[in-house]
Every structure is written in C-alpha cells, then in structure tokens.
Write a protein that holds these residues in place. Structure first.
Motif, PDB file in Angstrom:
ATOM      1  N   HIS A 142      -1.805  14.502   8.305  1.00  0.00           N
ATOM      2  CA  HIS A 142      -1.440  15.207   9.541  1.00  0.00           C
ATOM      3  C   HIS A 142      -1.911  16.659   9.465  1.00  0.00           C
ATOM      4  O   HIS A 142      -2.373  17.225  10.446  1.00  0.00           O
ATOM      5  CB  HIS A 142       0.077  15.190   9.753  1.00  0.00           C
ATOM      6  CG  HIS A 142       0.709  13.833   9.606  1.00  0.00           C
ATOM      7  ND1 HIS A 142       0.136  12.691  10.083  1.00  0.00           N
ATOM      8  CD2 HIS A 142       1.881  13.443   9.025  1.00  0.00           C
ATOM      9  CE1 HIS A 142       0.931  11.650   9.809  1.00  0.00           C
ATOM     10  NE2 HIS A 142       1.980  12.085   9.167  1.00  0.00           N
TER      11      HIS A 142
ATOM     12  N   SER B  87       3.273   8.425   1.071  1.00  0.00           N
ATOM     13  CA  SER B  87       4.602   8.107   0.528  1.00  0.00           C
ATOM     14  C   SER B  87       5.748   8.819   1.247  1.00  0.00           C
ATOM     15  O   SER B  87       6.868   8.829   0.766  1.00  0.00           O
ATOM     16  CB  SER B  87       4.669   8.435  -0.974  1.00  0.00           C
ATOM     17  OG  SER B  87       5.778   7.778  -1.527  1.00  0.00           O
TER      18      SER B  87
ATOM     19  N   ALA C 157       0.818   2.189  10.213  1.00  0.00           N
ATOM     20  CA  ALA C 157       1.248   0.979   9.512  1.00  0.00           C
ATOM     21  C   ALA C 157       2.762   0.912   9.385  1.00  0.00           C
ATOM     22  O   ALA C 157       3.350  -0.161   9.380  1.00  0.00           O
ATOM     23  CB  ALA C 157       0.610   0.929   8.123  1.00  0.00           C
TER      24      ALA C 157
ATOM     25  N   LEU D 133       7.387   5.530   2.832  1.00  0.00           N
ATOM     26  CA  LEU D 133       7.665   4.510   1.822  1.00  0.00           C
ATOM     27  C   LEU D 133       8.529   5.075   0.688  1.00  0.00           C
ATOM     28  O   LEU D 133       9.427   4.386   0.195  1.00  0.00           O
ATOM     29  CB  LEU D 133       6.347   3.952   1.259  1.00  0.00           C
ATOM     30  CG  LEU D 133       6.482   2.769   0.315  1.00  0.00           C
ATOM     31  CD1 LEU D 133       7.232   1.619   0.975  1.00  0.00           C
ATOM     32  CD2 LEU D 133       5.108   2.284  -0.166  1.00  0.00           C
TER      33      LEU D 133
ATOM     34  N   THR E 201      -0.002  10.484   6.183  1.00  0.00           N
ATOM     35  CA  THR E 201      -1.338  10.130   6.672  1.00  0.00           C
ATOM     36  C   THR E 201      -1.277   9.421   8.022  1.00  0.00           C
ATOM     37  O   THR E 201      -0.264   8.824   8.383  1.00  0.00           O
ATOM     38  CB  THR E 201      -2.047   9.194   5.682  1.00  0.00           C
ATOM     39  OG1 THR E 201      -1.343   7.940   5.642  1.00  0.00           O
ATOM     40  CG2 THR E 201      -2.073   9.789   4.273  1.00  0.00           C
TER      41      THR E 201
ATOM     42  N   VAL F 127       0.854  -1.184   0.000  1.00  0.00           N
ATOM     43  CA  VAL F 127       0.000   0.000   0.000  1.00  0.00           C
ATOM     44  C   VAL F 127       0.890   1.234   0.000  1.00  0.00           C
ATOM     45  O   VAL F 127       1.930   1.247   0.651  1.00  0.00           O
ATOM     46  CB  VAL F 127      -0.878   0.007   1.267  1.00  0.00           C
ATOM     47  CG1 VAL F 127      -1.571   1.341   1.447  1.00  0.00           C
ATOM     48  CG2 VAL F 127      -1.872  -1.133   1.234  1.00  0.00           C
ATOM     49  N   VAL F 128       0.502   2.257  -0.726  1.00  0.00           N
ATOM     50  CA  VAL F 128       1.157   3.558  -0.550  1.00  0.00           C
ATOM     51  C   VAL F 128       0.087   4.600  -0.286  1.00  0.00           C
ATOM     52  O   VAL F 128      -0.948   4.642  -0.946  1.00  0.00           O
ATOM     53  CB  VAL F 128       2.056   3.931  -1.743  1.00  0.00           C
ATOM     54  CG1 VAL F 128       1.262   4.095  -3.035  1.00  0.00           C
ATOM     55  CG2 VAL F 128       2.843   5.210  -1.429  1.00  0.00           C
TER      56      VAL F 128
HETATM   57  C1  FAD Z   1      11.477  14.463   7.074  1.00  0.00           C
HETATM   58  C2  FAD Z   1      10.450  13.651   7.761  1.00  0.00           C
HETATM   59  C3  FAD Z   1      10.229  13.846   9.106  1.00  0.00           C
HETATM   60  C4  FAD Z   1       9.262  13.113   9.759  1.00  0.00           C
HETATM   61  N1  FAD Z   1       9.067  13.352  11.077  1.00  0.00           N
HETATM   62  C5  FAD Z   1       8.067  12.677  11.716  1.00  0.00           C
HETATM   63  C6  FAD Z   1       7.771  12.940  13.074  1.00  0.00           C
HETATM   64  O1  FAD Z   1       8.363  13.809  13.719  1.00  0.00           O
HETATM   65  N2  FAD Z   1       6.817  12.202  13.664  1.00  0.00           N
HETATM   66  C7  FAD Z   1       6.104  11.253  12.978  1.00  0.00           C
HETATM   67  O2  FAD Z   1       5.221  10.632  13.549  1.00  0.00           O
HETATM   68  N3  FAD Z   1       6.349  10.991  11.693  1.00  0.00           N
HETATM   69  C8  FAD Z   1       7.305  11.681  11.043  1.00  0.00           C
HETATM   70  N4  FAD Z   1       7.537  11.415   9.724  1.00  0.00           N
HETATM   71  C9  FAD Z   1       6.773  10.355   9.030  1.00  0.00           C
HETATM   72  C10 FAD Z   1       5.497  10.914   8.441  1.00  0.00           C
HETATM   73  O3  FAD Z   1       4.630  11.215   9.486  1.00  0.00           O
HETATM   74  C11 FAD Z   1       4.814   9.934   7.485  1.00  0.00           C
HETATM   75  O4  FAD Z   1       3.724  10.596   7.025  1.00  0.00           O
HETATM   76  C12 FAD Z   1       4.296   8.634   8.058  1.00  0.00           C
HETATM   77  O5  FAD Z   1       5.277   7.925   8.708  1.00  0.00           O
HETATM   78  C13 FAD Z   1       3.830   7.705   6.956  1.00  0.00           C
HETATM   79  O6  FAD Z   1       2.644   8.148   6.389  1.00  0.00           O
HETATM   80  P1  FAD Z   1       2.432   8.058   4.834  1.00  0.00           P
HETATM   81  O7  FAD Z   1       1.003   8.324   4.562  1.00  0.00           O
HETATM   82  O8  FAD Z   1       3.387   8.953   4.157  1.00  0.00           O
HETATM   83  O9  FAD Z   1       2.732   6.533   4.523  1.00  0.00           O
HETATM   84  P2  FAD Z   1       3.507   5.838   3.321  1.00  0.00           P
HETATM   85  O10 FAD Z   1       4.893   6.342   3.256  1.00  0.00           O
HETATM   86  O11 FAD Z   1       2.705   5.953   2.074  1.00  0.00           O
HETATM   87  O12 FAD Z   1       3.491   4.350   3.823  1.00  0.00           O
HETATM   88  C14 FAD Z   1       4.219   3.955   4.939  1.00  0.00           C
HETATM   89  C15 FAD Z   1       3.995   2.473   5.214  1.00  0.00           C
HETATM   90  O13 FAD Z   1       2.671   2.266   5.635  1.00  0.00           O
HETATM   91  C16 FAD Z   1       1.980   1.426   4.729  1.00  0.00           C
HETATM   92  N5  FAD Z   1       0.625   1.979   4.654  1.00  0.00           N
HETATM   93  C17 FAD Z   1       0.285   3.264   4.344  1.00  0.00           C
HETATM   94  N6  FAD Z   1      -1.025   3.446   4.500  1.00  0.00           N
HETATM   95  C18 FAD Z   1      -1.536   2.274   4.930  1.00  0.00           C
HETATM   96  C19 FAD Z   1      -2.830   1.829   5.285  1.00  0.00           C
HETATM   97  N7  FAD Z   1      -3.885   2.642   5.263  1.00  0.00           N
HETATM   98  N8  FAD Z   1      -2.970   0.557   5.670  1.00  0.00           N
HETATM   99  C20 FAD Z   1      -1.901  -0.292   5.712  1.00  0.00           C
HETATM  100  N9  FAD Z   1      -0.690   0.067   5.389  1.00  0.00           N
HETATM  101  C21 FAD Z   1      -0.480   1.348   5.016  1.00  0.00           C
HETATM  102  C22 FAD Z   1       2.770   1.427   3.468  1.00  0.00           C
HETATM  103  O14 FAD Z   1       2.634   0.222   2.778  1.00  0.00           O
HETATM  104  C23 FAD Z   1       4.167   1.586   3.999  1.00  0.00           C
HETATM  105  O15 FAD Z   1       4.684   0.379   4.418  1.00  0.00           O
HETATM  106  C24 FAD Z   1       8.509  12.133   9.052  1.00  0.00           C
HETATM  107  C25 FAD Z   1       8.742  11.923   7.698  1.00  0.00           C
HETATM  108  C26 FAD Z   1       9.682  12.681   7.050  1.00  0.00           C
HETATM  109  C27 FAD Z   1       9.906  12.451   5.587  1.00  0.00           C
END
Ligand code: FAD
Lengths: 775, 279
Positions: free
Chosen positions: B78, B34, B117, B37, B111, B30-31
């Motif tokens: 977020h 991103s 996840a 991931l 998200t 899933v993405v």
């Molecule tokens: C520079 C930077 C700083 C950050 N600092 C923080 C921080 O201070 N605190 C914090 O909490 N986070 C932090 N993050 C992480 C950020 O909050 C991400 O948004 C979060 O970790 C992942 O969300 P995403 O939607 O981008 O997931 P993705 O990157 O799209 O996916 C992450 C993983 O989750 C899986 N996945 C995604 N959605 C689902 C779903 N609905 N069901 C099952 N599996 C799923 C994907 O397959 C993948 O394995 C940071 C990220 C960056 C790049």
C-alpha cells in the motif's frame, strides 16, 4: 525557589532511558531457565464447572483449583455498612462467573507451547443464565452471581434529603436517564509478572508491573499465607498504569504459588485479548436524575438513583464499593446544592470485575451532573455557563463543607469557569452557529466543570483513615542525594518530581539526586500510586525527610563553620554562614570519612532519614478544572470532529508545570476515548463483543486535538508547598464537555443523547428516531 | 496469543511457490505482508501447516506500464502506491485510497494481492479495483487465468481462488484525462476499516460510468452502468440526482438491513458522486 526545585519546568530525568529504548518492562526481563505460563480461561459467562479434563501426558504441566487448594481466595471487603462479601478464588473452584475467568494454569518453555497445552484441555460445565445488565440484575428473582450477595447488590450507598418539599414548589424540573459505557483501560503494556523463589534468602521474588508493590506484597502474604518478609515485589518500569496496575488478581497469585514449588522462574505476560475480554473492565454507570431549580437555574434539589456495574467480583484491594460510594458522595460536584438525595447500588453481573480507572467514579459523575446542568439551561433558555455560575461554590466560602460533607480546602471555581468561557470564546461560537457551515455540519459548544477530591487518606465516606506515606532520603558519602520511596512511577515522572522536592529542600541540583522506586526491599511502606496522591503524599513525605536531612546537614555545617546553628542556611549545594560556607560534598565527606574533624556531640542518627507525611486534613485536597470544547457534527454520517479543546486546571502549586501539562494531555485523550470511542459491549450471554483493538476503538493521534491548557494555582493550606493532586483530572472532564457539545450541536434538530460514547451510530439513531417522531 | 506450530518457507521463484502450494496433503497458505494473516495466526483462527512467504519473488513486486493498463505485482505494498513508486493510470485514485488504509506501519507491509485474497468486505481494494474494472491474474502450477476483480470475492473472507493458486498481478486499466472519479470511505477513526464505501467513476473516452457500494459484509455491489442510480448520464450535480430508492433496492438484495449502514452507504455514494461531478 532553587532552579530545579518546586515550580521548575525540569526535563524528566527518566526520559533519557525511555527515549533510547532502555526502559525495562516485564517483557524485557530474562532469567535463566525461565518458563512461561498460559491460562485456560472460561469460554462462558456463568456456569457450574463440573470437570477440567487434562490429557494424561500433560498432567505435570497443568494446575487447577484442586492443586492450589492451599491458597486463600482474594477477598476485598469494603468497611461500608451492609457490604455483602464475596470471594474470588484464583482459579475457578465450582462456579464460573465471567468470560475469561481463570480455570487452569499451563506451563511450558515458551508461551506458544503453553498455549498448545491450554488448547488440549477441555471443560465440562452446565451453563447458567448470565446476568448482563445492572438494572435487570437488581430485579426480584434474578439469578444470583454470588449466593452471598443478595439481590446482586454488593452495597447501596445513600444520602437522604427532603426532596418532596422541594418538588412541591420548584418551578423547574428536569429528569434524565443517563448511561456511560463499560470501558477497558488500555495501557500500552498489559499486565505481566515473573515469580521465582530465591532459596538463598528464602524469599519469593515477584517482578511485576504494579502501581503499588507494597500493597501487592501484603495481599500475597495474606492469600499465600507466608510472612511478608519472605516476599519481595519489584516493579521495574511500568508501561502505563491508570489503575489497571493497582490490583492484585488471580494470575500473579497462581504464578507465585507455582514459583514456590518449582526450581525455575515463571512468567505470565498478559496479551491484549486477555486484557480486553477477561480483565481490564471499568466505568459502566447508570443514572436516573431529577433536578429541581428556580428560574435562574439555581439548583434547589437534586435527586438521583444510580447504579454501577461492578462485574463478577469485588476486585482487590479497592472492592466493589469504590465506585458506588464515590458516586453518591461526589455527585454534587463543585456546586452548592441545598437538598440532595442519592442512592447508588454496586451491582454484581457476569462481566469482568470493574476496576478503578483514572478518575475512578468521577468521569461518570461529572458526565451525569454536567449533562443535567445543560438540560436545565436548555429548559430555561439560558447559556449553560450562566447556570453553572449561579450554582458554583464561591471562593469566599472556602473552606467549604458541602452537602455530602466534602471539605473543599481552597479554590476559585467561578474564576475557572470565567477563564474557560473566555478561552473558548463563547460569543464567537454562538455567532458562528448563527452563520452556519458551508459543509452542512453543525457546530456545538460544550463545557464541564468539576471538583476533584485528590489524594484523600480516608474511605470515600471520609470516616476511616486508610493510609500513610513515607520516604527515605540519604546524603551519600560523595555528597549526592539518594531518595527512595515505596510508591511507583507509572509514567508520571516521579523520578524527576521527587528529586525536585529534594532539590527544593536541600538546594541541590536534581542532577545530583537519584530517586529509586518500586521495590519493597529498598523502600519504606507505601500505599502506592493512585487517586492523584503521589505528589501530595509521597512528595510530602520526601519533603519531610529532606527537611530533616537539611537540619542535620545544617548542624554539621555550622560545626564546620564554627558558628551557631541559627546563623546558617542550607542553599545552593551548601551550608552558608555569616563568614563563609561549606559544600554539601564536604559535609558528607566530613561525616562519613573524616569524623575526627567534627565535634564529638554530632547526631549519630546520620545523614539518612525516613520521613512521613499526612496532610493536615486527610479527607482530600480539592483540585478544580473546567473543560470547554467546540465540535462539528456531521448530521449525515454522525461523524464528530473536535475543533477546539480547552482545559483550565487549578492543581495548587505545580511542582513541574511541564509534567502537569503532560498529565492533562494524556488524561484528556483518555477522556476523549470515553466520550466518542470506547465501549465494551456484551451480548445476552455475557460474551464481550470486542476481542481486539479493531473492535474496541481507542482514540488515535488524529482524533486528539491540540489541547490548550491554562493554569490557576491556588495552594492548598493542608499540604507541603500547597500541592494538589492532578494525575487524573484530564480524564474526568471530556465525557461531559464533548457530550454537551454534541447535544448543543443537535439542539436545533431537537435531539439530545444521554449516553457515552456518542458514536456515529448513536447520533444517526437518535436523529432518525426524532425524524420518525416528528413525522 | 501465539500461533500454533507451522513450517515456513520463502521461495525465490514463482515456480517453487506454486509447487509448494500444490503439494498434496499439506495445508499450506500464502503469506505476503502478514498484516491480516499474522493476527489470524496469533488468534489461532488460522492454523496452516506450511506458510509460503512470497515476498522475495521478483515478479510479484514487479510493475510494468503498458499503453492501456498498468500491471502491478501482487506483493506491491500500500505504501508503494501511496508514495507514487508505481506508475499511476488512475489519476490519483489509487494513491488516495492507499493513503487511507490502516496506519503507515501496516501500509509498509500490507500488499495489494494480500488485501484482495483476504477478501475482508470492509477493505478498500476489494471495492476499488472493481470500480476501475481491473483484472486479477491468478497463477498456479496448472497455469494462469484471469478473473475480473469484481468476481474475485464470493462473500465475506471467501474468494474464487483455489488453495493451490496465488494472485500474481493486478491489471489496472488506465483512465483518460477526461475521466472523473469520486471515492468516499467512512470510518469513525483514522486507520479503521470502512463502515461504508462509495465510489463513482466516469470516463467519457470509453463511455464508462461505474459505481461501487462497499463494506457491506459481503462482496461489494458493483454497478456497471451507474446511469441506473442517477436517473441518467453523468453530469453536474450528480449527487442531487442520486436515486435513493434504487440504491436501497440494491442494498435489500444484498440483505443490508442495518439502518446505520444503509444511511452511511447512501451518504458515501452521494459524496463520491459529488466529488466526481465537481472535480
Ligand atoms: C490495524 C489494521 C488496520 C487495517 N485497516 C485496513 C483498512 O482500512 N483498509 C484495508 O483495505 N485494509 C486494512 N487492513 C488490512 C491490510 O490492508 C492488509 O495489508 C491486507 O488485508 C492483507 O495484506 P497482506 O499482504 O498483509 O496479506 P497477508 O496477511 O499476508 O495475507 C492475507 C491473506 O491473503 C492470502 N494471500 C496473500 N497474498 C496472496 C497472494 N498474492 N495470492 C493469494 N493469496 C494471498 C494469505 O494466504 C492470507 O489468507 C488493516 C490491517 C491492520 C492490521
């Protein structure tokens, strides 16, 4: 002063392009049929490479040391006596000396596909013990990084003095062991190059983000063994240099070699991981210092043993000697120190080569000296600024030759200090410390003051001349000014400031002046942008060219006005005589398009001039600055907040004070990185422990306070307009000032930290060790 | 730093997404935003064959408010929470936490579901949802199941989710007007992941007194009855009553040995307690 000349706070001409996103970086350039390169890099720090196994079907897309055998290794040899020479082959031949070292070049249509190929290459090697710490490296029997660098020391740079006699009588003695972390310089744009062969002009054309296109060309000509005339280096916009783009390294050499053999352009764009783990190392210093002083804090003798971790290779062109030679030569700083002894070793280790980052050795040196000065103050119970005051070189001593033969051309260091003390309001901070904080945080005040040798035209020991600088100026037929220089602008606004110099000399508005930079084909030879030399040297050369041009224009103007040369002046877009004036536009038109209007004896050299400049003394122009800061330290978490930051800078005559402020802001932000955040650590196997910016912390906007900048302007007697260098200064002072402030805050707890960055972990560790010691 | 080859689909329905995830013999992922991931793909730490982008599935961005809880779709960002675009049942806790995650650019895309996840121990939601006693509703072709937020994460980057499952909704119970919370995240610079997290929640309406200790290299420590950490019931000067030994014993259990981390975790919990009892 013309309204856009020297001293004007003119808006930067280049910013229109940058702010609208019209800058052109290597990542923006597209050429037909261009292909992309990815490198196979070493996964280990020290090993004998036995084989590079390339699957048969990929053979034509992969190149190793065997393929490029005709290319000579890079060799950066310092002229210092005793320097031990090593070679850096563009691709590993037999021995791997650092993680990330280049082993094979893979080419494909896209970078992703090139990385697919790289992932299929396997390496066979026998690992060797890694040399990771610069003190261990010097121990007898340590494994050698290079067989030719005995004892793992490239060179020792020493000054001798009779410390023993001072030691016998001096009432105060302070000893400190200090370290500064290895850092990674981090321009937003990583390195990148596009190489192609132009068969029409029979020329290799290299587009590359570089601070010195001409030096790159010279280096390439040496290793590729082709005439310089067959190489053209073009540096388009550069997304930050800081010294990281004042090198010539294996990637671009390999790329050029490939471009000479294929009929398509090839590009390599460094990514952040390559930059962090394989390339952009800098800074790491070690000091063991004993200072002797009298009861007023006057330093009687200064004894230092230092080392710099130069990494696995002597980087081209500045060599593995650059930091060590600077450390020994400039450690005395802005102080008059009667007896001095120092020995600095440039130590080879299995880490990426140490490169000259903004300020080069000066931030480390300033840190070491200024921490020791504060330690003396604590020892004798005085205000640190009072100890500084009794040791500073005084204005009436100028010009002043210090203990290491550094020639201070001008300046008023005690005044810089007074201004900083006043601006930060030392008394108010002391009162606040007495009161204490509601939130339990501890307040600390820290200062640093330094003398920065800028724009020097010699090696660090002052003995050998190393450069010249020229610039070209032409009045165009439509009466505008075309300035070309071989130096490159790396964000510091040379397209504006060189135009301001032209404006000053010819009385033209900078709107009518166009500055072209960064292309070997269209500019005179230049040593490039580094060492805070741009305005002194390229500015000086531009002034000389424009002054000569002004003379020629005056001659034509006088002829057109039918008056004699002595009675005319060049100003306000024209030549003014006693009974009238003629515009530069009319002069240009007459010269190029209506020569019949001119007398027959007009100088046929025309309205274009290549001028050159060298300061009256080339051992460096001394800029001075004092930094002062107030911090709040949370003793429970080790968190540090900068509450106030003051910089008082004397960079002589300021060509554009607004640009200077910008330089100081940016440099200070980087210095805050050195003080609090940036650290590239390695494990025992020589593996770098940060591979993304999540692990290698850079200061962000919330971490950089409002920096209050104050200027003094003491003109240098040795340069055009009295200019001094200022590009690096901001980065030099913060490590010392902030570390001193933190130590001041922790003073009541009996804790002093002698290593930067001062991270929360280091603070808590020091506090808990102290608690245990007391218990 | 470019990803290995993968296929990419962006289904419009949950059915289609779960069907793709359930396909045998395909290594799919899933993405969502991103933000986690993406870097893993670029660093080639993850090399899936198929990416199933779930961000245009309407039910995953839907939010609905009920009497006792708020259902938040997994793909809510977020920034949506930070800006108050979803109903708040937490008296400001969720918005505060959201506002301190990463940088705005990351918050715009990252998200809630992705964060859970991904199960980075230093992330925020993986500690905060257990503190609030939230439930996670998980969907696959096989149906839905509900997992308590504190049971989602097994250890660093490992969850109880099966490869064919996705997080659909996070069900966050509302807290009462008399509830108090404290949350402390320590990081060295703004935008960085936490070095330590401490959280305390007290809701007299339903007699809940919970605490969480997070960013410990594994699943956070969730203390369902926080009285054990404070030598008794919720009340004033809670921070002064923190039983350090009890906390350190919990850290020992989780093998948190590093002195720096132990100290910060203690302080984080203490400050969370102070905030809760003073607010
Ligand atoms: C520079 C930077 C700083 C950050 N600092 C923080 C921080 O201070 N605190 C914090 O909490 N986070 C932090 N993050 C992480 C950020 O909050 C991400 O948004 C979060 O970790 C992942 O969300 P995403 O939607 O981008 O997931 P993705 O990157 O799209 O996916 C992450 C993983 O989750 C899986 N996945 C995604 N959605 C689902 C779903 N609905 N069901 C099952 N599996 C799923 C994907 O397959 C993948 O394995 C940071 C990220 C960056 C790049």
């Amino acid at each position: 002063m013309s309204k856009s000349g020297v001293g004007a706070r003119a808006k930067r001409k280049e910013d229109e392009r940058f702010l609208y996103g019209r800058g052109q970086y290597i990542g923006d350039l597209r050429f037909p049929r261009m292909r992309e390169v990815a490198f196979v890099r070493s996964p280990v720090a020290h090993a004998r490479l036995k084989d590079v196994v390339i699957p048969g079907h990929l053979r034509s897309s992969v190149f190793t040391a065997r393929d490029i055998a005709g290319v000579l290794p890079l060799k950066a040899v310092s002229p210092l006596p005793g320097f031990q020479v090593s070679e850096q082959p563009p691709l590993v031949t037999d021995k791997i000396r650092q993680v990330g070292e280049l082993i094979a070049m893979c080419v494909a249509d896209t970078r992703a596909e090139a990385e697919d190929i790289a992932a299929q290459i396997s390496l066979e090697y026998d690992e060797l013990p890694a040399v990771v710490d610069m003190l261990d490296a010097q121990k007898p029997g340590c494994v050698l990084v290079h067989d030719t660098v005995k004892g793992n020391v490239y060179v020792n740079v020493a000054f001798d003095g009779d410390i023993e006699s001072v030691a016998k009588t001096a009432p105060v003695k302070v000893t400190r062991e200090l370290r500064t972390a290895r850092q990674v310089m981090s321009p937003i744009e990583c390195r990148g190059f596009i190489a192609q062969w132009d068969s029409r002009v029979n020329q290799l054309i290299l587009h590359g983000a570089t601070q010195f296109p001409h030096v790159v060309r010279t280096g390439l000509s040496l290793v590729l063994q082709i005439p310089e005339i067959q190489i053209r280096v073009i540096s388009p916009d550069v997304g930050g240099g800081f010294g990281y783009k004042a090198i010539l390294a294996g990637e671009e050499v390999c790329l050029c070699w490939l471009a000479m053999r294929v009929d398509y352009p090839v590009r390599w764009l460094e990514d952040r991981r390559e930059m962090l783990v394989a390339n952009a190392n800098c800074r790491e210093h070690y000091y063991n210092i004993t200072a002797y002083a009298d009861n007023s804090g006057k330093i009687l003798g200064f004894d230092a043993k230092a080392a710099v971790d130069t990494g696995a290779y002597s980087a081209y062109p500045f060599s593995a000697a650059i930091e060590a030679s600077q450390v020994s030569a400039i450690l005395p700083g802005p102080y008059s120190i009667p007896v001095y002894r120092c020995n600095t070793a440039a130590v080879a280790t299995n880490k990426a080569p140490q490169l000259p980052y903004r300020g080069v050795a000066r931030p480390g040196v300033c840190y070491a000296m200024e921490l020791v000065v504060d330690a003396i103050a604590r020892e004798i119970g005085k205000e640190p600024h009072e100890v500084r005051a009794v040791n500073l070189v005084r204005p009436e001593q100028m010009p002043y030759d210090n203990i290491t033969d550094k020639h201070f051309d001008s300046g008023d260091y005690p005044q810089l200090l007074r201004m900083a003390v006043e601006a930060i309001d030392v008394n108010a901070v002391r009162a606040r410390q007495q009161r204490g904080e509601k939130d339990g945080r501890l307040i600390g005040l820290g200062m640093s003051i330094f003398s920065e040798q800028t724009g020097h035209g010699t090696t660090a020991d002052g003995k050998r001349r190393v450069l010249y600088e020229q610039a070209f100026a032409r009045l165009t037929p439509d009466g505008r000014l075309d300035i070309r220089a071989g130096i490159q602008s790396i964000g510091q606004g040379l397209e504006t400031t060189l135009a301001q110099i032209g404006s000053e000399c010819l009385g033209m508005d900078i709107e009518d002046i166009h500055v072209k930079l960064g292309d070997t084909e269209i500019s005179p030879y230049s040593s490039g942008a580094w060492g805070s030399r741009g305005m002194i040297w390229a500015g000086g050369a531009t002034a000389r060219a424009c002054q000569e041009l002004a003379d020629r224009v005056a001659r034509i103007g006088a002829a057109l006005l039918q008056t004699d040369l002595k009675s005319v002046v060049v100003r306000d877009n024209g030549v003014y005589g006693p009974n009238g004036n003629v515009s530069l536009r009319d002069i240009a038109r007459a010269y190029y398009l209506a020569p019949s209007e001119l007398p027959g004896d007009i100088d046929p050299h025309g309205l274009e001039v290549t001028g050159g400049f060298t300061p009256t003394r080339i051992t460096g122009i001394h800029t001075g600055a004092a930094h002062a800061t107030i911090v709040a330290v949370d003793p429970e978490t080790g968190g540090v907040e900068i509450l106030d930051y003051v910089v008082v800078e004397d960079a002589g005559t300021l060509v554009n004070p607004m640009i200077v402020d910008g330089q100081i802001f940016g440099g200070t932000a980087q210095g805050i990185g050195s003080a609090l955040f940036e650290e590239m650590a390695f494990d025992k196997q020589g593996q770098p422990l940060a591979s993304t910016l999540a692990d290698y912390l850079l200061p962000g906007c919330p971490d950089v306070p409002n920096i209050r900048v104050f200027h003094m302007q003491t003109p240098s007697p040795y340069t055009e307009f009295g200019i001094k260098g200022v590009g690096e200064g901001g980065a030099i002072g913060p490590g010392a000032a902030i570390a001193n402030a933190i130590n001041d805050a922790l003073k009541s707890l009996g804790v002093e930290i002698c290593e930067i960055p001062v991270t929360p972990r280091r603070i808590l560790h020091a506090l808990s060790t102290q608690v245990r010691r007391r218990a | 730093m470019k990803p290995a080859v993968f296929d990419y689909v962006r289904p419009a329905t949950l059915d289609e997404a779960t069907r793709l995830l359930g396909e045998k013999g395909v290594f799919s992922k899933v993405v969502a935003g991103s933000q986690s991931l993406g870097p893993m793909l670029n660093l080639r730490l993850a090399q899936p064959e198929l990416l199933v982008d779930i961000t245009s599935i309407p039910v995953l961005t839907a939010v609905s408010e009920q009497r006792d809880y708020v259902d938040i779709g997994a793909c809510v960002s977020h920034a949506d929470v930070e800006d108050g675009r979803i109903p708040d049942g937490s008296r400001g806790l969720l918005a505060l936490v959201a506002s301190r995650i990463a940088y705005r650019a990351v918050r715009n895309r990252g998200t809630l579901g992705g964060s859970l996840a991904h199960a980075d121990p230093a992330a925020d939601w993986i500690s905060v949802f257990p503190l609030l006693g939230a439930d996670v509703i998980v969907q696959s072709r096989r149906g839905t199941r509900t997992v308590a937020a504190e049971n989602i994460m097994v250890s660093s980057f490992i969850t109880v989710l099966q490869p064919d499952e996705l997080i659909r909704t996070i069900r966050v119970p509302k807290i009462s007007a008399r509830a108090r919370w404290g949350f402390c995240k320590f990081n060295q610079k703004a935008g960085e992941f936490a070095h330590a997290i401490g959280g305390v929640l007290h809701d007299p309406e339903n007699d809940r007194f919970r605490a969480v200790i997070g960013a410990i290299e594994t699943a956070p420590i969730v203390v369902a009855d926080a009285a054990s950490l404070f030598g008794g019931r919720f009340g004033p000067n809670l921070d002064a009553r923190l039983d350090k030994r009890a906390v350190l014993a919990l850290l020992d259990e989780k093998n948190v040995r590093d002195e720096y981390n132990r100290q910060l975790l203690l302080v984080a919990l203490k400050r969370a307690a102070k905030q809760a009892s003073e607010s």
